[in-house]
Design an enzyme around this catalytic site. Structure first.
Site, PDB file in Angstrom:
ATOM      1  N   ARG A  30      -2.359 -40.021  25.250  1.00  0.00           N
ATOM      2  CA  ARG A  30      -3.260 -38.947  25.561  1.00  0.00           C
ATOM      3  C   ARG A  30      -4.578 -39.378  26.164  1.00  0.00           C
ATOM      4  O   ARG A  30      -5.037 -38.799  27.088  1.00  0.00           O
ATOM      5  CB  ARG A  30      -3.490 -38.097  24.326  1.00  0.00           C
ATOM      6  CG  ARG A  30      -2.186 -37.396  23.988  1.00  0.00           C
ATOM      7  CD  ARG A  30      -2.382 -36.442  22.871  1.00  0.00           C
ATOM      8  NE  ARG A  30      -1.182 -35.744  22.552  1.00  0.00           N
ATOM      9  CZ  ARG A  30      -0.085 -36.289  22.066  1.00  0.00           C
ATOM     10  NH1 ARG A  30      -0.021 -37.556  21.858  1.00  0.00           N
ATOM     11  NH2 ARG A  30       0.953 -35.560  21.784  1.00  0.00           N
ATOM     12  N   ARG A  88      -5.318 -44.083  23.013  1.00  0.00           N
ATOM     13  CA  ARG A  88      -3.905 -43.976  22.739  1.00  0.00           C
ATOM     14  C   ARG A  88      -3.140 -43.961  24.024  1.00  0.00           C
ATOM     15  O   ARG A  88      -3.633 -43.561  25.055  1.00  0.00           O
ATOM     16  CB  ARG A  88      -3.610 -42.711  21.963  1.00  0.00           C
ATOM     17  CG  ARG A  88      -3.963 -41.473  22.742  1.00  0.00           C
ATOM     18  CD  ARG A  88      -3.823 -40.292  21.869  1.00  0.00           C
ATOM     19  NE  ARG A  88      -3.777 -39.124  22.700  1.00  0.00           N
ATOM     20  CZ  ARG A  88      -3.063 -38.074  22.399  1.00  0.00           C
ATOM     21  NH1 ARG A  88      -2.326 -38.064  21.354  1.00  0.00           N
ATOM     22  NH2 ARG A  88      -3.059 -37.023  23.153  1.00  0.00           N
ATOM     23  N   SER A 116      -5.928 -30.588  19.124  1.00  0.00           N
ATOM     24  CA  SER A 116      -6.367 -31.013  20.453  1.00  0.00           C
ATOM     25  C   SER A 116      -5.586 -32.231  20.889  1.00  0.00           C
ATOM     26  O   SER A 116      -5.143 -33.041  20.067  1.00  0.00           O
ATOM     27  CB  SER A 116      -7.852 -31.370  20.423  1.00  0.00           C
ATOM     28  OG  SER A 116      -8.055 -32.597  19.740  1.00  0.00           O
ATOM     29  N   ASP A 117      -5.420 -32.381  22.181  1.00  0.00           N
ATOM     30  CA  ASP A 117      -4.958 -33.657  22.696  1.00  0.00           C
ATOM     31  C   ASP A 117      -6.072 -34.665  22.390  1.00  0.00           C
ATOM     32  O   ASP A 117      -7.253 -34.310  22.324  1.00  0.00           O
ATOM     33  CB  ASP A 117      -4.699 -33.558  24.200  1.00  0.00           C
ATOM     34  CG  ASP A 117      -3.652 -34.540  24.655  1.00  0.00           C
ATOM     35  OD1 ASP A 117      -3.478 -35.548  23.960  1.00  0.00           O
ATOM     36  OD2 ASP A 117      -3.022 -34.310  25.690  1.00  0.00           O
ATOM     37  N   CYS A 118      -5.699 -35.913  22.171  1.00  0.00           N
ATOM     38  CA  CYS A 118      -6.667 -36.878  21.643  1.00  0.00           C
ATOM     39  C   CYS A 118      -7.858 -37.059  22.576  1.00  0.00           C
ATOM     40  O   CYS A 118      -7.689 -37.288  23.773  1.00  0.00           O
ATOM     41  CB  CYS A 118      -5.994 -38.208  21.377  1.00  0.00           C
ATOM     42  SG  CYS A 118      -4.982 -38.172  19.900  1.00  0.00           S
TER      43      CYS A 118
END
Length: 780
Positions: A6, A3, A300-302
């Site tokens: 992230r 992405r 969570s962040d990706c």
């Protein structure tokens, strides 16, 4: 999961983002589709018997009923941001990941644009909105964005959960994502966070158990480095003192949860003091959900979990990473990591099914507050919203007004601005950012309703406007000095539009220096030298630059910083230059000289200076060295004066007879809690008002931000000065207004000590408003 925002270094990010982009720009159909929702009782009567579909019982009971009906494998699917759902229970897949940093974005698979809704309002990038110092504006933008998000959801083009805002502190001027944040100050960042979250989330009825859309404050915590001299955010261990965590990095997140009632907190990629934030129980369960009482979910962040296992090597196995994260308090994984590894973690005894129940319960409760389990959204509040409610004239004007209020006038020699159109026969517009479109909306962008470029805005006012780029782009490897200087020499006024774009500063890209890129400085200097008339320099950027050369150049009469001003940026720039709008923006971050970053590595997280090493400290709160422009700097076409009407000179704290400070003359501070901080115990004397009279002494109407700062005694490494509050007022010529600040001694005049405890500093405090200074003594 790749992405843009992230984990661009993870699996096939460029290809995935390209496919996502193609999907929204090439949507062939005008057909309207239904959004994803559960409990479609009208389509399946058997669902009516499920408790989780019963809107008349409490959310907690509905959640418990749903969790009790799921198999372990189904539960694990609901730990992930996509690929979930349980068709046998009438629950479709729900995609969690959408973005709304400054408008509905095409970043994230939950959102797409089509012929039905081809665009959405692109407000200015957050750093410029913050420069308005207008809390009501922050909330108004959030409300407009949530309306457009709901409208797009109703026709199947968007989700209900948005991973915005970014409230990390803009600690270092080189940070590529500083543009996404409200700036360097914890007070401003906190006020922005709360207002924007409320604008996104609050329903018209004000029910705290219902959400218009779900916001998410990110990235907790001490996250502010992308890729700098070989150091990556994915493996960076931020070494942070407890004092700096509690004093600087955490306050915006605390405000999000406690004051904003935000539905989500996102943990970051980096480690803090050796622990990945997404696997830190002290942060997730202890602080965010424990002390602050988060009413929502933690995401969570990706790819964070894959990173803490594969790149940070924090665990030996992926199952251990999954277990540690869930046990720490993580509820949702952006990506597929938990979906792939949690079942094996259960089989190996690393985690219990009850722990999974707890996590997905937080996720389901959030979706229930959003109405996802209430049946067809057409029959719910906001069900009537649709394409007609996106890119409305009202929202587009709000985008323009936000840009007007945020633009900061840095320099204006002898009232050179505003320009008088009637006195200009020929206007020269020069620079690589003079006729840009997408540059104006920064990152986490959507598809703009329409654009007004700086050139378009200016040429609407001056009939004879001539344009030259000067450089092919902002990197400005080569500048066409001959053509640019010739144009400036022939024009009555020259406007230079310079600065940065996403090739200079963005996610995954930090700057190395603070100089204008490439040959921009040479272009500006030579054009100014050759110009027949006054020169106006416009800087479009997220972070600041060392433009000392322009500040000191007598031919450059005026300088403006316009951030990334959004879809209507050119309109706002022209309105300020020609005086249709009186500028009122103030810098939300310090502009440092290049020499500063030559001394300070990005990896040093300390806010406070260190005399022994020569480390100068960070932000206006601790740095006392030379600046190009200071935090809060901003000029107006009017003059505003302040008069202090009311403020106490002495506050005496009532202590218990056994308190040690009563018998010690060396006591420098008290805990900012306990009986002495109970207003009822001391007759309410700990709350007081600072009252000021503000007068517009200029010859035109204008807005003005009143800042109340305090300088506490030098104890516990206290800040040089600290922003207590701000208030924006609009005044006609010669008009006066009363501004009141409510101050609580224990909350507002306390400082954080070396171990993270709030302390009331005893002794002499100095309150500042503009050039006014008022002494306040706190004693026992």
């Amino acid at each position: 999961m790749g992405r843009r925002n992230r984990a661009p270094s993870s699996v096939c990010p460029v290809l995935l983002c390209f496919l996502l982009y193609i999907s929204f720009v090439s949507e062939p159909s005008n057909a309207q589709s239904l959004p994803a929702f559960a409990c479609n009782v009208a389509g399946n009567n058997s669902l009516a018997g499920f408790g989780f579909c019963n809107t008349k019982i409490k959310i907690e009971s509905r959640v418990a009923d749903l969790v009790g009906r799921l198999t372990l494998q189904e539960k694990i699917k609901f730990l992930g941001s996509s690929g979930n759902g349980a068709s046998r229970l009438g629950i479709p897949t729900y995609e969690w990941w959408a973005e709304a940093l400054h408008g509905v974005s095409f970043i994230g698979p939950a959102t797409r644009f089509s012929k039905l809704v081809p665009s959405a309002t692109c407000f200015p990038q957050v750093i410029l909105t913050a420069a308005s110092f207008n809390v009501s504006l922050f909330k108004a933008i959030g409300k407009a964005v949530s309306t457009e998000a709901r409208a797009m959801y109703n026709v199947g083009l968007a989700g209900l959960t948005y991973w915005s805002p970014n409230v990390n502190i803009f600690r270092d001027p080189r940070w590529g994502r500083g543009q996404e944040t409200p700036g360097e100050d914890p007070t401003l960042s906190s006020k922005y966070a709360v207002a924007y979250v409320k604008g996104l989330q609050e329903t018209d009825g004000g029910d705290p158990n219902r959400l218009k859309v779900g916001a998410c404050c990110k990235h907790s915590t001490a996250y502010d480095l992308e890729k700098w001299k070989g150091v990556s955010r994915y493996t960076f261990n931020a070494v942070v003192t407890q004092q700096d965590l509690d004093d600087t990095y955490n306050p915006p997140f605390k405000s999000c949860v406690i004051d904003g009632n935000v539905a989500c907190i996102m943990c970051s990629y980096n480690q803090v003091n050796g622990k990945p934030t997404c696997a830190d129980p002290g942060l997730l369960s202890g602080l965010i959900r424990g002390q602050w009482k988060l009413n929502g979910y933690i995401v969570s962040d990706c790819d964070s979990l894959g990173i803490l296992y594969g790149a940070q090597h924090y665990t030996k196995t992926p199952e251990e990473a999954a277990a540690k994260s869930i046990l720490a308090g993580l509820d949702l994984n952006c990506g597929s990591f938990l979906g792939n590894h949690t079942e094996n973690a259960v089989k190996k005894g690393m985690i219990k099914e009850a722990d999974i129940n707890k996590a997905i319960s937080n996720n389901f409760a959030t979706l229930m507050r959003l109405g996802f389990f209430d049946g067809n959204p057409k029959n719910q509040p906001y069900g009537s919203l649709g394409p007609k409610d996106v890119c409305t004239a009202e929202h587009q004007e709000l985008a323009a007004e936000t840009a007007r209020q945020g633009i900061v006038l840095l320099k204006n020699v002898a009232g050179s601005l505003p320009l008088s159109p009637s006195a200009i026969k020929t206007l020269a517009v020069i620079g690589p950012n003079a006729n840009v479109t997408k540059t104006m909306i920064g990152n986490y962008e959507g598809v703009a309703c329409k654009y007004t470029t700086p050139l378009q805005g200016l040429e609407r006012t001056v009939l004879t406007t001539k344009y030259h780029r000067g450089c092919n782009n902002v990197t400005c490897v080569a500048a066409d000095l001959v053509s640019a200087t010739a144009l400036a020499a022939s024009a009555d006024v020259t406007v230079l539009v310079m600065g940065a774009d996403q090739s200079i500063e963005k996610e995954t890209l930090d700057r190395i220096d603070l100089n204008l890129p490439g040959k921009q400085q040479e272009l500006v200097t030579q054009v100014a030298k050759a110009a027949k008339g006054p020169v106006v320099l416009v800087i479009m950027s997220g972070g600041g630059f060392d433009i000392t050369f322009a500040k000191n150049d007598e031919k450059i009469k005026s300088i403006m910083w316009v951030g990334y001003p959004g879809e209507a940026g050119g309109l706002a720039i022209a309105d300020v230059i020609f005086g249709r709008h009186n500028p009122s923006g103030n810098l939300p971050m310090t502009w440092y000289p290049q020499s500063y970053v030559e001394k300070v590595p990005m990896t040093n997280m300390n806010m406070r200076p260190d005399k022994l090493s020569g480390y100068p400290g960070r932000t206006y709160r601790f740095y006392t060295g030379e600046t190009v422009y200071a935090f809060g700097h901003g000029l107006s076409y009017s003059n505003f004066s302040h008069q202090l009407l009311k403020a106490p000179k002495l506050v005496s704290l009532n202590l218990e007879e056994s308190h040690a400070c009563l018998s010690s003359s060396e006591c420098q501070s008290l805990d900012a809690f306990g009986p002495h901080c109970d207003n009822n115990a001391v007759g309410g004397r700990l709350d007081f008002e600072v009252q000021l009279k503000v007068t517009n002494a200029g010859d035109r109407e204008g807005s003005h931000t009143v800042f109340l700062f305090t300088t506490p005694p030098e104890v516990h490494g206290s800040p040089v000065k600290h922003l207590l509050g701000f208030e924006k007022v609009r005044l006609r010529k010669s008009e006066e207004a009363m501004v009141r600040f409510k101050v609580n001694v224990c909350k507002d005049l306390s400082v954080v000590d070396e171990i993270g405890t709030r302390k009331i500093a005893l002794g002499h405090h100095l309150l500042h408003v503009g050039s006014l200074k008022h002494s306040l003594n706190i004693t026992v």
